[in-house]
Scaffold this motif. Structure first.
Motif, PDB file in Angstrom:
ATOM      1  N   GLY A 150     -27.039  39.008  21.757  1.00 38.76           N
ATOM      2  CA  GLY A 150     -28.383  39.552  21.912  1.00 38.76           C
ATOM      3  C   GLY A 150     -29.019  39.091  23.213  1.00 38.76           C
ATOM      4  N   ARG A 151     -30.259  39.521  23.428  1.00 39.37           N
ATOM      5  CA  ARG A 151     -30.983  39.117  24.626  1.00 39.37           C
ATOM      6  C   ARG A 151     -31.440  37.667  24.512  1.00 39.37           C
ATOM      7  NH1 ARG A 151     -34.946  44.380  25.666  1.00 39.37           N
ATOM      8  NH2 ARG A 151     -33.267  45.912  25.981  1.00 39.37           N
ATOM      9  N   TRP A 152     -31.586  37.024  25.672  1.00 39.16           N
ATOM     10  CA  TRP A 152     -32.038  35.635  25.687  1.00 39.16           C
ATOM     11  C   TRP A 152     -33.429  35.536  25.070  1.00 39.16           C
ATOM     12  CZ3 TRP A 152     -36.143  32.817  27.332  1.00 39.16           C
ATOM     13  CH2 TRP A 152     -35.987  31.424  27.374  1.00 39.16           C
ATOM     14  N   LEU A 153     -33.638  34.506  24.236  1.00 39.91           N
ATOM     15  CA  LEU A 153     -34.937  34.220  23.633  1.00 39.91           C
ATOM     16  C   LEU A 153     -35.221  32.733  23.773  1.00 39.91           C
ATOM     17  CD1 LEU A 153     -34.708  36.247  20.272  1.00 39.91           C
ATOM     18  CD2 LEU A 153     -36.130  36.806  22.265  1.00 39.91           C
ATOM     19  N   PRO A 154     -36.484  32.328  23.769  1.00 38.06           N
ATOM     20  CA  PRO A 154     -36.807  30.899  23.797  1.00 38.06           C
ATOM     21  C   PRO A 154     -36.114  30.189  22.632  1.00 38.06           C
ATOM     22  CG  PRO A 154     -38.781  32.200  24.161  1.00 38.06           C
ATOM     23  CD  PRO A 154     -37.705  33.172  23.776  1.00 38.06           C
ATOM     24  N   GLY A 155     -35.520  29.051  22.919  1.00 36.05           N
ATOM     25  CA  GLY A 155     -34.768  28.313  21.914  1.00 36.05           C
ATOM     26  C   GLY A 155     -33.281  28.313  22.187  1.00 36.05           C
ATOM     27  N   VAL A 156     -32.789  29.324  22.934  1.00 35.92           N
ATOM     28  CA  VAL A 156     -31.375  29.335  23.317  1.00 35.92           C
ATOM     29  C   VAL A 156     -31.139  28.167  24.277  1.00 35.92           C
ATOM     30  CG1 VAL A 156     -29.574  30.600  24.554  1.00 35.92           C
ATOM     31  CG2 VAL A 156     -31.145  31.817  23.018  1.00 35.92           C
ATOM     32  N   ARG A 158     -29.943  25.544  27.136  1.00 32.93           N
ATOM     33  CA  ARG A 158     -29.554  25.691  28.531  1.00 32.93           C
ATOM     34  C   ARG A 158     -28.023  25.599  28.642  1.00 32.93           C
ATOM     35  NH1 ARG A 158     -32.563  21.827  32.645  1.00 32.93           N
ATOM     36  NH2 ARG A 158     -34.282  23.090  31.791  1.00 32.93           N
ATOM     37  N   GLY A 159     -27.453  26.458  29.425  1.00 34.63           N
ATOM     38  CA  GLY A 159     -26.010  26.447  29.617  1.00 34.63           C
ATOM     39  C   GLY A 159     -25.243  27.303  28.624  1.00 34.63           C
ATOM     40  N   ALA A 160     -25.944  27.913  27.656  1.00 31.67           N
ATOM     41  CA  ALA A 160     -25.263  28.772  26.685  1.00 31.67           C
ATOM     42  C   ALA A 160     -24.765  30.037  27.382  1.00 31.67           C
ATOM     43  CB  ALA A 160     -26.208  29.138  25.545  1.00 31.67           C
ATOM     44  N   HIS A 161     -23.631  30.541  26.932  1.00 38.39           N
ATOM     45  CA  HIS A 161     -23.038  31.737  27.523  1.00 38.39           C
ATOM     46  C   HIS A 161     -23.350  32.958  26.664  1.00 38.39           C
ATOM     47  CE1 HIS A 161     -20.693  29.487  30.480  1.00 38.39           C
ATOM     48  NE2 HIS A 161     -20.414  28.630  29.521  1.00 38.39           N
ATOM     49  N   ARG A 162     -23.873  34.002  27.297  1.00 42.85           N
ATOM     50  CA  ARG A 162     -24.118  35.239  26.580  1.00 42.85           C
ATOM     51  C   ARG A 162     -22.787  35.976  26.398  1.00 42.85           C
ATOM     52  NH1 ARG A 162     -28.359  40.154  28.148  1.00 42.85           N
ATOM     53  NH2 ARG A 162     -27.974  41.392  26.248  1.00 42.85           N
ATOM     54  N   VAL A 163     -22.490  36.360  25.174  1.00 41.12           N
ATOM     55  CA  VAL A 163     -21.188  36.939  24.846  1.00 41.12           C
ATOM     56  C   VAL A 163     -20.947  38.227  25.624  1.00 41.12           C
ATOM     57  CG1 VAL A 163     -19.817  37.971  22.993  1.00 41.12           C
ATOM     58  CG2 VAL A 163     -21.130  35.881  22.558  1.00 41.12           C
ATOM     59  N   ALA A 164     -21.971  39.050  25.777  1.00 38.84           N
ATOM     60  CA  ALA A 164     -21.793  40.340  26.442  1.00 38.84           C
ATOM     61  C   ALA A 164     -21.363  40.192  27.899  1.00 38.84           C
ATOM     62  CB  ALA A 164     -23.094  41.142  26.359  1.00 38.84           C
ATOM     63  N   ARG A 165     -21.601  39.029  28.486  1.00 37.90           N
ATOM     64  CA  ARG A 165     -21.256  38.831  29.895  1.00 37.90           C
ATOM     65  C   ARG A 165     -19.922  38.126  30.091  1.00 37.90           C
ATOM     66  NH1 ARG A 165     -27.304  36.742  31.683  1.00 37.90           N
ATOM     67  NH2 ARG A 165     -28.327  38.790  31.546  1.00 37.90           N
ATOM     68  N   LEU A 166     -19.328  37.665  29.017  1.00 36.61           N
ATOM     69  CA  LEU A 166     -18.047  36.971  29.146  1.00 36.61           C
ATOM     70  C   LEU A 166     -16.966  37.947  29.593  1.00 36.61           C
ATOM     71  CD1 LEU A 166     -17.905  34.697  25.967  1.00 36.61           C
ATOM     72  CD2 LEU A 166     -18.017  33.932  28.344  1.00 36.61           C
TER      73      LEU A 166
END
Length: 568
Positions: A150-156, A158-166
């Motif tokens: 999903g789209r980035w939201l507050p609480g994600v 720092r440094g987490a990888h968005r699956v759609a961009r992998l």
């Protein structure tokens, strides 16, 4: 043994433009939000797996997985397996104490979480979640590598990888599975247990593949068919067979009207009994409101509807046939340890009701053994030696514990495997059963005190010691009260410290000061999946047998009138 993705690639090469995944959404759940072809699915899985390996995922890494069924989650789940990782399912709604214990047992190196769950557990939505009784763990504080959908939201974090961009800029280059790797860990599912002994089932690539092949037998899946379900155990076999997995916007029980529209005309679906009840309620209400001709004329369903993951009652199937007469109803039997194991259709199950709970013929490759030597309650077996009313003596069988083997048998329990113990060679179900003259399995009772509510197995013996430690409680017993759709209401019966033990039947009351006090405290000591629907106080507990243990059958009879008023 082919890897799931290898099988997907075979289908993708022959039918690259056919839709593999169709995800519904919108306010009414009736709009197609996304479609993914076989070619697109195979490419996304390969690229995502390559991206995971590029980010440091190694074979054997465990990935805590908290993503609802939808294309992005399906892609990630398959990519994790492709990259050599193992998917670990842990319910985020369990108590923080139990969640922490399960994480400690699983030792994941990664966590795959929806951005929305991060926001609800540590971001701006945390207060709303808590106000609704959701004590979610702070995923962002786990000492793991983070993936999110999903789209980035507050609480994600720092440094987490968005699956759609992998893997967007990487070609899919993950090597094919070696034969020796078929026995590596692929799936870990926590089923029950306490903070001191979390219980999780481990499946390998091989046993997961065996599970999907058996489900393919259940649904008789073929290319071009539509499987409308939120359950991956039917969805994945459907796409491997060359069909389309249609994923509803929400779980059937959360949006039954939308599910009813989506499943109409599908070739197959898989539901748990509680979801079936929600679906039938909607169809029946709609028929009464909008059709003078009655339910049969206005309600439409899938060609085949398989029901499982909990006991499937004759009453539920009879209602299903009445409301959806054009649907073939199947009852699927199995356990997380070995799923599925047997199947029967509604006509056969209903016709055999007098002989016990018919769960059907074992599926191809499933081995059955009836072990009469094990019974945890030998004093309660006098009525089990002749479990059928049939006049044919060949139909009478001696009863014992049902023991199963087969291609979908788990590798073992997590704690055993991590301790270096041998892999499982069979699964002792705890069900008392016999096989009739046709080889069909008929259940006649339980060999263990287990309650099944929804898809959760609740073992009272794991939780009762903690309940007895609550202030003012002398004794505590959890019992399950059956309801018509095959589910059970969980009732906690407590007695007060300093109470008397008069003879005769105990007096059972709801709403006493002790019952209210315990009801307020159970959330602190029980996994939310084991929380009682009702807490009652008994003047004393009925006892039975030479061991003078609590008579659970008597308690069920005593609390049933009260439990019948509880809403699930």
């Amino acid at each position: 043994m082919k890897h799931l993705v290898d099988e997907l690639l075979v289908v993708a090469r022959s039918t690259p433009d056919v839709v593999a995944l169709r995800w519904f959404g919108g306010r009414d759940g009736g709009r197609v939000r996304e479609e993914v072809t076989f070619g697109g699915l195979a490419e996304r899985v390969e690229r995502t797996a390559t991206g995971l390996r590029a980010q440091g995922m190694e074979p054997g890494d465990r990935v805590l997985f908290s993503i609802r069924p939808r294309p992005e989650g399906v892609v990630l789940c398959l990519a994790v397996l492709r990259a050599g990782g193992a998917v670990v399912f842990v319910d985020p709604g369990s108590t923080p104490e139990l969640f922490a214990a399960r994480i400690a047992a699983a030792r994941p190196r990664w966590a795959a979480t929806e951005a929305l769950l991060h926001a609800a557990s540590s971001g701006p939505l945390r207060g709303i979640a808590r106000s609704r009784g959701l004590l979610l763990p702070d995923y962002g504080q786990l000492p793991v590598r983070h993936l999110y959908t999903g789209r980035w939201l507050p609480g994600v974090p720092r440094g987490a990888h968005r699956v759609a961009r992998l893997g967007r800029a990487l070609p899919g280059t993950v090597r094919a599975l070696e034969a020796a790797e078929a026995d590596r860990e692929a799936l870990v599912v926590f089923t029950s247990g306490t903070t001191s002994d979390p219980k999780a089932v481990v499946h390998t690539v091989r046993t997961l593949g065996g599970m999907l092949e058996l489900f393919g037998q259940v649904g008789d899946l073929k290319p071009g068919q539509r499987a409308h379900t939120d359950q991956m155990f039917l969805g994945l076999p459907a796409i491997i067979a060359g069909g389309t997995w249609e994923i509803p916007a929400k779980a059937p029980k959360d949006a039954p009207e939308a599910f009813a529209r989506g499943v109409a005309g599908a070739d197959s679906s898989f539901l748990v009994p509680a979801d079936v009840t929600a679906l039938l309620d909607v169809l029946e209400a709609g028929s009464k409101a909008g059709s003078k001709a009655g339910p049969a004329a206005s309600a439409a369903g899938p060609a085949v509807l398989a029901v499982g993951a909990a006991p499937v009652t004759v009453a539920l199937l009879e209602r299903g046939r009445r409301i959806l007469p054009g649907t073939r109803w199947l009852a699927v039997y199995g356990a997380t340890e070995i799923l599925p194991a047997a199947v029967t259709d509604a006509d056969e199950k209903i016709a055999a009701a007098a002989a016990g709970d018919l769960v059907g013929r074992p599926l191809g490759g499933i081995g059955v053994r009836i072990d009469r030597a094990t019974s945890e309650d030998s004093e309660d077996r006098t009525d089990r030696e002749h479990p059928t009313d049939s006049a044919d003596p060949d139909d009478a069988r001696e009863v014992g514990e049902l023991v199963l083997t087969g291609p979908s048998l788990m590798a073992g329990y997590l704690s055993d495997l991590d301790a270096g113990r041998a892999r499982a060679v069979e699964h002792r179900t705890g069900d008392l059963a016999y096989q009739d003259a046709e080889g069909r399995i008929v259940l006649v009772g339980r060999n263990r005190d287990m309650i099944i509510r929804g898809t959760v197995n609740i073992y009272p013996g794991l939780f009762e010691p903690r309940l007895r430690e609550l202030p003012g409680v002398a004794d505590a017993v959890l019992v399950g009260v059956p309801v018509p759709d095959g589910d059970e209401r969980v009732v906690l019966v407590v007695t007060a410290e300093g109470g008397t033990r008069p003879g005769g039947d105990p007096e059972i009351q709801a709403g006493t000061e002790l019952a209210r006090s315990v009801a307020d405290q159970v959330v602190r000591v029980l996994d939310h999946g084991a929380l009682p629907d009702l807490v009652v106080e008994a003047s004393h507990l009925p006892l039975a047998g030479r061991s003078r243990k609590p008579d659970r059958r008597a308690l069920v009879n005593l609390v049933t009138p009260l439990a019948g008023t509880v809403r699930a």
